[in-house]
Design a protein around this motif. Structure first.
Motif, PDB file in Angstrom:
ATOM      1  N   ARG A 106      -0.551   6.052  -5.262  1.00  0.00           N
ATOM      2  CA  ARG A 106      -1.254   4.703  -4.363  1.00  0.00           C
ATOM      3  C   ARG A 106      -2.776   4.152  -5.093  1.00  0.00           C
ATOM      4  O   ARG A 106      -3.460   4.438  -5.923  1.00  0.00           O
ATOM      5  CB  ARG A 106      -0.932   5.255  -3.171  1.00  0.00           C
ATOM      6  CG  ARG A 106       0.384   5.424  -2.648  1.00  0.00           C
ATOM      7  CD  ARG A 106       0.293   5.998  -2.004  1.00  0.00           C
ATOM      8  NE  ARG A 106       1.860   5.726  -1.686  1.00  0.00           N
ATOM      9  CZ  ARG A 106       3.125   6.930  -1.239  1.00  0.00           C
ATOM     10  NH1 ARG A 106       2.555   8.330  -2.757  1.00  0.00           N
ATOM     11  NH2 ARG A 106       3.708   6.791  -0.947  1.00  0.00           N
ATOM     12  N   ARG A 162       0.759  -1.319  -0.064  1.00  0.00           N
ATOM     13  CA  ARG A 162       0.338   0.369  -0.087  1.00  0.00           C
ATOM     14  C   ARG A 162       0.381   1.744   0.014  1.00  0.00           C
ATOM     15  O   ARG A 162       0.191   2.547  -0.542  1.00  0.00           O
ATOM     16  CB  ARG A 162      -1.074   0.029   1.392  1.00  0.00           C
ATOM     17  CG  ARG A 162      -1.922  -1.265   1.474  1.00  0.00           C
ATOM     18  CD  ARG A 162      -2.894  -0.664   2.386  1.00  0.00           C
ATOM     19  NE  ARG A 162      -3.748   0.227   2.304  1.00  0.00           N
ATOM     20  CZ  ARG A 162      -4.653  -0.400   1.947  1.00  0.00           C
ATOM     21  NH1 ARG A 162      -5.572  -1.134   1.686  1.00  0.00           N
ATOM     22  NH2 ARG A 162      -5.909   1.771   1.949  1.00  0.00           N
ATOM     23  N   MET A 211       4.276   3.292  -5.093  1.00  0.00           N
ATOM     24  CA  MET A 211       3.089   4.029  -5.180  1.00  0.00           C
ATOM     25  C   MET A 211       2.953   3.202  -6.517  1.00  0.00           C
ATOM     26  O   MET A 211       3.908   1.470  -6.750  1.00  0.00           O
ATOM     27  CB  MET A 211       4.135   4.894  -6.600  1.00  0.00           C
ATOM     28  CG  MET A 211       4.582   5.953  -5.366  1.00  0.00           C
ATOM     29  SD  MET A 211       5.465   7.294  -6.219  1.00  0.00           S
ATOM     30  CE  MET A 211       6.986   6.176  -6.380  1.00  0.00           C
TER      31      MET A 211
END
Ligand code: SAM
Length: 280
Positions: free
Chosen positions: A260, A229, A232
């Motif tokens: 993201r 998470r 990128m």
């Protein structure tokens, strides 16, 4: 048939058989019968309905379903409970119990031409895999009314942008309309679980929310994107695809590689999947 004392009081049942609920099987039985009414109401049961219940336990919910629906199939993994249920429902001709692991059952076997309603107070230990199994078999279901851990429910219904939005949100929201029906406190069960529960209703969509021509690839893209998470997208997607493919597909989709995963909508994930398919 009225609820028997044994069914209505799980504590009494276990003391009678000198045993204790199996934690691994997520055995937390509903003792507040108002919850059962609310679940039946959320499922909008009618006499024509055919129901699949997962984990009938001591049959508290099953009685309500059997009294309202035309047919109930209930899958229980625990053999002791299965035997008890068969005796308890001896007089019911519309209920069939199956002593099996719901994770190893082909739900399509119960389809006789009209869509089923799935209803369950899911064992927490396997709620996510059962959910994904139901999702895969969604062509056999008109709706699924499921009790889950409250925190899991929050992740499932989360909108993009927040910490709770993840692969489970995208994968379920892409194929179902999902509504949060009501919250349930630990006091409503015996034994008492540590956390709150929630009842969610899933209505499978005729066609996915966005154009998805390859369900497997869509799942692979979503899981790769959320694999880390903090990273990128340009980096996290490389856990499943080559760098060249990731750069090209993000570019074609008009998605900034510095974003993201949690900022992408279901529609953007679908677009990215189509471009990964075209570019590969
Ligand atoms: N429906 C009952 C109620 O609401 O009081 C019991 C619900 S309890 C949370 C979960 C039930 O699922 C238990 O009876 C447990 O034995 C059963 N169960 C657990 N894992 C299962 C599996 N993999 N397949 C089928 N049943 C399972």
């Amino acid at each position: 048939m009225p609820l028997t004392k044994t069914t209505a009081n799980p504590k009494e049942f276990f003391s009678k058989i000198k045993s204790y609920p199996n934690k691994k099987l997520g055995q937390n039985f509903i003792k507040d019968f108002r919850i059962i009414d609310h679940i039946a109401q959320a499922a909008e049961l009618s006499e024509e309905d055919e129901v699949l219940e997962i984990g009938p336990g001591l049959g508290a919910l099953t009685f309500a379903l059997a009294n309202k629906a035309q047919r109930v199939v209930a899958i229980e993994k625990d053999s002791k409970l299965f035997e008890h249920l068969r005796e308890l429902f001896n007089d019911y001709t519309n209920v069939e119990f199956i002593n099996q692991d719901a994770l190893k059952t082909d739900y399509g076997n119960f389809y006789r031409g009209s869509k089923l309603k799935a209803i369950a107070n899911l064992p927490y230990s396997v709620s996510s895999p059962v959910l994904f199994k139901l999702l895969e078999a969604r062509q056999y279901f008109s709706s699924m009314v499921l009790m889950l851990q409250h925190e899991v429910g929050e992740r499932i219904t989360a909108p993009p942008g927040g910490k709770t939005y993840g692969s489970i949100s995208v994968l379920l929201q892409a194929y179902c309309d999902i509504t949060s029906e009501f919250r349930v406190s630990p006091e409503s069960f015996w034994p008492k679980p540590k956390v709150d529960s929630v009842v969610l209703k899933f209505v499978p969509l005729e066609t996915p929310r966005a154009e998805i021509s390859d369900d497997r690839l869509f799942e692979k893209v979503v899981r790769a994107a959320f694999s880390s998470r903090r990273k990128m997208l340009g980096n996290s997607l490389q856990s499943g695809f080559s760098k060249e493919l990731v750069v090209e597909a993000l570019n074609q989709s008009g998605i900034d590689s510095k974003r993201r995963a949690e900022t992408l909508s279901v529609e953007e994930f679908a677009k990215l999947t189509e471009n990964i398919s075209v570019c590969s």
